[in-house]
Design an enzyme around this catalytic site. Structure first.
Site, PDB file in Angstrom:
ATOM      1  NE  ARG A  74      -1.952  -0.992   3.666  1.00  0.00           N
ATOM      2  CZ  ARG A  74      -1.453  -0.593   4.730  1.00  0.00           C
ATOM      3  NH1 ARG A  74      -2.731   0.898   4.513  1.00  0.00           N
ATOM      4  NH2 ARG A  74      -1.146  -0.829   5.866  1.00  0.00           N
ATOM      5  CB  THR A 119       2.909 -10.978   5.222  1.00  0.00           C
ATOM      6  OG1 THR A 119       2.252  -9.783   4.064  1.00  0.00           O
ATOM      7  CG2 THR A 119       2.606 -10.651   6.243  1.00  0.00           C
TER       8      THR A 119
HETATM    9  C1  26W Z   1      -9.180   3.052   8.977  1.00  0.00           C
HETATM   10  C2  26W Z   1      -9.478   1.603   8.902  1.00  0.00           C
HETATM   11  C3  26W Z   1      -8.266   0.606   8.546  1.00  0.00           C
HETATM   12  C4  26W Z   1      -7.261   0.604   9.206  1.00  0.00           C
HETATM   13  C5  26W Z   1      -5.823   0.255   8.672  1.00  0.00           C
HETATM   14  C6  26W Z   1      -8.308  -0.944   7.479  1.00  0.00           C
HETATM   15  C7  26W Z   1      -6.693  -0.962   6.981  1.00  0.00           C
HETATM   16  C8  26W Z   1      -5.362  -0.997   7.769  1.00  0.00           C
HETATM   17  C9  26W Z   1      -4.783  -1.613   7.368  1.00  0.00           C
HETATM   18  C10 26W Z   1      -4.767  -1.701   5.621  1.00  0.00           C
HETATM   19  C11 26W Z   1      -4.695  -2.609   8.575  1.00  0.00           C
HETATM   20  C12 26W Z   1      -3.379  -3.824   7.565  1.00  0.00           C
HETATM   21  O1  26W Z   1      -2.768  -4.009   6.064  1.00  0.00           O
HETATM   22  N1  26W Z   1      -2.114  -3.517   8.653  1.00  0.00           N
HETATM   23  C13 26W Z   1      -0.612  -4.449   7.988  1.00  0.00           C
HETATM   24  O2  26W Z   1      -1.105  -5.763   8.879  1.00  0.00           O
HETATM   25  C14 26W Z   1      -0.261  -6.692   7.917  1.00  0.00           C
HETATM   26  C15 26W Z   1      -1.241  -8.221   8.479  1.00  0.00           C
HETATM   27  O3  26W Z   1      -0.595  -8.198   9.795  1.00  0.00           O
HETATM   28  C16 26W Z   1       1.165  -6.209   8.479  1.00  0.00           C
HETATM   29  O4  26W Z   1       2.028  -7.031   8.357  1.00  0.00           O
HETATM   30  C17 26W Z   1       1.556  -4.692   8.210  1.00  0.00           C
HETATM   31  O5  26W Z   1       2.719  -4.619   8.970  1.00  0.00           O
HETATM   32  C18 26W Z   1       0.286  -3.799   8.754  1.00  0.00           C
HETATM   33  O6  26W Z   1       0.289  -2.759   8.553  1.00  0.00           O
END
Ligand code: 26W
Length: 755
Positions: free
Chosen positions: A493, A599
């Protein structure tokens, strides 16, 4: 040839394969897989897992299912005999982009591992009509279009199961769709996706805009509708409640059908709350159990024993908090429960920072999760440590026994067997097939670390994968890249903390050095894949700057033989499967302390790329395993970063002013060449941002990044065999990062499935 399979397939096609169209064959394969996977459904005994998640970034499923069912090679051979090509047929499958990034892809890997390990565990989520938007570049800026992926024939089968869900006082019907999740020579589990029958796709007007008022028509239209306005934020709460209310009803009815009397729910169900998006499942279950006549105190205990919470971020803006009046409007039936939970939490501590409803009437979802589940886990060792030490220190003092780490993992079926068949074959020849079931066996490769033939073979395989990526890019975007160059890839992202802008500043520096007559040790192809959230202006400016720079470089005959920049359009799982096997240098350059795990770093490593990274997230554990010779680490430590934030004394301008390299690179954004290639507004906004804000401390790491990247390029150029050895060690040490290991740990420490 597998005759029985051949007969089945022609039977399903209702004509000889040679005369069938690719679409006929695709549909026949879909039926075949559904049929075979159903045969592997097994009754559940003991505790069953429900993994609730707003995202399941499953990617295309055809090849994955064929591999897991053990018929991939047979099917490919049968098709070949009839003059058909399996990869052409795969092209026809739409990719379900039901996730943003890591969190959603992790959920998909976990489902694969659960089924493979023969553990009873289903997913619960939403059947979005449009997954994450389809990205294109128009006039060199990101454009977003709806990605309507649903086909009349889809892996997710409509069922007759419907649950009533009360949304803003009105009852809607949530319909269950079921998708079979095959395990590698394992059982079949399910992904349960909910949707409303009343969704109206014609609401979508311009790009990804739509009328947000009528929730019965728009509720599941999009994954994470733009939350930059209140209507979008409200819609997110509606979505989350639809998911958890229907999910909770599904869980209770399945458990009751297995003889559970609900007082013992925790003996039948383990619920994993994937980040805060499904947190309302806690008050919803309490409410539903209360309706069955169970007293409040007992419902709280039952739910706490059943549920566990995973935290995926330390960015405070990503920890969801809702103004109370939003919840009053959308889920008034939950508010009395949430209020009681807030009171109960306040009896345990007077620490205001752990309150569920704070003094400004904001509801903190993560706080509810930690108080009322029995486990809170981080997703990499460093991340869990930071949660305990700083982010969630107040909770850790209160409930030390609840905190635990589960370092993320990836499924090797998709991220090695499927995406890199040549490497998989070579590994099999060297160490036998055992690594397919037991990833730790990859360590056996170390015996070949000094074998020149093996090292050469790895180089050859990488080269072929790079050529394949080059062909794909040419077909897709008309761009020609040089497979003899070093390929450095940053795909994830787009976010300032991930620091694509650091890479941008490096590339500007490299360009200016070439112009000054200092050519690098090896030509570099720098490849990006990233989507920016539609309302995230600076993220979009970074994409624009990279595209503008790529044009400047491409138009410059002095620089273009030495460097190329490619931004892959619409990065998704399918693109990742092409890019990752072709990577030499994996860019994992987030600001230390900010990337919970990552990941992608694991996927690149498994495919023989060497990491250039900060000591952040799971990079730390990768570094520990491969050793300093096989990774390029640079930059501030998480301690230094956390201290700098605490002191609040970071001033980007000082760095800009005092370091000529930094100043030269940043100022190039506003140079005549860049202004001509790009848009003044975007470029000067980014220029300004870097000088006056730079929230994620790009500048203090700039010089260290230059030095380490130059070192990696020199090493790559100077000794191919030595580089190949680094790749081999990375592959050999990747076993720990299999999601089979992660799931086994969740099961051992949190879920205890089947018991
Ligand atoms: C506000 C709602 C919201 C917030 C954050 C929606 C989505 C997100 C991210 C896209 C969350 C995310 O993808 N986090 C990632 O999770 C992975 C799996 O644990 C980690 O490897 C990443 O470091 C982390 O950024």
């Amino acid at each position: 040839m597998n005759k029985e399979l051949y007969r089945k397939l022609t039977g399903l096609c209702e004509k000889p394969l040679a005369q069938a169209s690719n679409r006929d064959i695709y549909l026949a394969l879909l039926d075949l897989v559904q049929d075979l996977s159903q045969k592997n459904e097994k009754p559940v005994t003991g505790r069953k897992l429900y993994y609730i998640s707003a995202e399941f970034l499953i990617g295309k499923l055809l090849s994955n299912n064929l591999i897991n069912l053990g018929i991939y090679d047979d099917v490919r051979a049968i098709l070949q005999d009839s003059g058909k090509n399996l990869s052409d047929i795969e092209e026809l499958e739409p990719e379900p982009s039901l996730g943003n990034g890591g969190l959603g892809r992790l959920a998909a890997c976990f489902l694969d591992s659960l089924a493979t390990l023969n553990l009873p565990g289903d997913g619960i989520g939403l059947r979005y009509h449009c997954g994450l938007f389809r990205q294109s570049f128009q006039n060199d800026v990101q454009n977003e279009a709806p990605d309507l992926w649903l086909d009349e024939h889809s892996w997710a089968e409509k069922t007759d199961v419907v649950y009533p869900v009360l949304l803003a006082g009105k009852t809607c019907s949530a319909r269950l769709y079921k998708l079979n999740v095959t395990g590698y020579h394992g059982r079949t589990n399910h992904l349960n996706l909910f949707d409303l029958d009343t969704i109206d796709e014609s609401l979508i007007t311009d790009g990804i805009s739509f009328d947000k008022s009528d929730i019965e028509k728009n509720l599941t239209l999009f994954l994470y509708p733009d939350d930059s306005d209140d209507a979008g934020r409200l819609l997110r709460i509606y979505q989350q409640y639809l998911m958890v209310s229907a999910g909770a009803q599904l869980i209770l009815s399945e458990c009751e059908a297995r003889g559970c009397d609900l007082h013992n729910l925790a003996d039948y169900a383990a619920i994993q709350i994937n980040d805060t998006h499904p947190s309302m499942v806690i008050p919803e279950l309490i409410r539903l159990l209360g309706e069955k006549g169970i007293p409040f105190e007992e419902t709280v205990q039952i739910v706490t024993d059943t549920c566990a919470y995973t935290n995926h971020t330390i960015l405070s803006e990503a920890l969801e908090k809702w103004p109370r009046h939003f919840l009053d409007q959308v889920v008034p039936q939950l508010m009395p429960v949430i209020e009681k939970l807030d009171c109960l939490a306040r009896t345990r501590t007077d620490d205001e920072s752990t309150a569920i409803i704070d003094c400004r009437n904001v509801v903190h979802m993560a706080n509810m999760d930690i108080h009322f589940t029995h486990s809170t886990n981080g997703v990499a060792a460093l991340h869990t440590q930071i949660l305990k030490d700083s982010e969630l220190a107040n909770f850790y003092r209160l409930y030390p026994e609840k905190f635990n780490n589960k370092t993320n993992g990836i499924t090797f079926r998709r991220w090695l067997l499927e995406c890199n068949p040549a490497l998989t074959k070579e590994i099999g020849m060297l160490i036998g097939p055992g690594f397919r079931q037991d990833a730790d066996e990859l360590e056996k490769l170390l015996a070949f670390a000094d074998d020149p033939q093996v090292l050469q073979k790895l180089t050859d395989i990488k080269k072929e994968n790079k050529k394949a990526l080059a062909d794909w890019l040419y077909q897709k975007q008309g761009i020609k890249i040089n497979p003899d160059a070093m390929f450095a890839i940053q795909s994830k992202r787009l976010h300032e903390y991930k620091r694509q802008q650091l890479n941008l500043l490096f590339l500007i520096h490299l360009y200016l050095e070439i112009k000054a007559g200092h050519t690098p040790a090896v030509p570099l192809v720098s490849i990006f894949g990233a989507k920016a959230a539609p309302a995230y202006t600076i993220a979009k400016d970074i994409i624009h700057a990279l595209i503008a720079l790529s044009k400047v470089v491409a138009a410059d005959p002095q620089a273009s033989p030495w460097m190329q920049i490619v931004f892959v359009e619409n990065y998704n799982v399918t693109a990742a499967e092409k890019m990752i096997p072709a990577c030499d240098l994996s860019e994992q350059i987030s600001l230390a302390s900010k990337e919970a795990s990552g990941t992608g770093n694991m996927k690149f490593m498994l495919n023989g790329a060497v990491t250039l990274g900060t000591m952040d997230g799971a990079n730390v554990e990768i570094a520990e395993r491969v050793g300093n010779d096989n990774i390029y680490i640079f930059g501030q430590s998480s301690r230094q970063v956390i201290n700098r934030y605490a002191k609040g004394d970071y001033c980007a301008y000082d760095w800009y002013e005092s370091d000529p390299n930094i100043r030269r690179a940043i100022d190039f954004l506003c140079s005549p060449q860049m202004q001509k290639a790009g848009h003044e507004e975007n470029l000067s906004r980014l220029h300004n941002e870097l000088i006056y804000k730079d929230w994620f401390q790009t500048l203090p790491d700039f010089n260290a990044y230059l030095v380490r990247k130059a070192q990696a390029m020199t090493d790559y150029a100077q000794d191919t065999a030595a580089w190949s050895k680094k790749a081999l060690v990375n592959i050999a040490k990747a076993g720990f990062f299999s999601s089979d290991r992660t799931i086994a740990e969740y099961n051992r420490d949190i879920w205890h499935l089947g018991e």
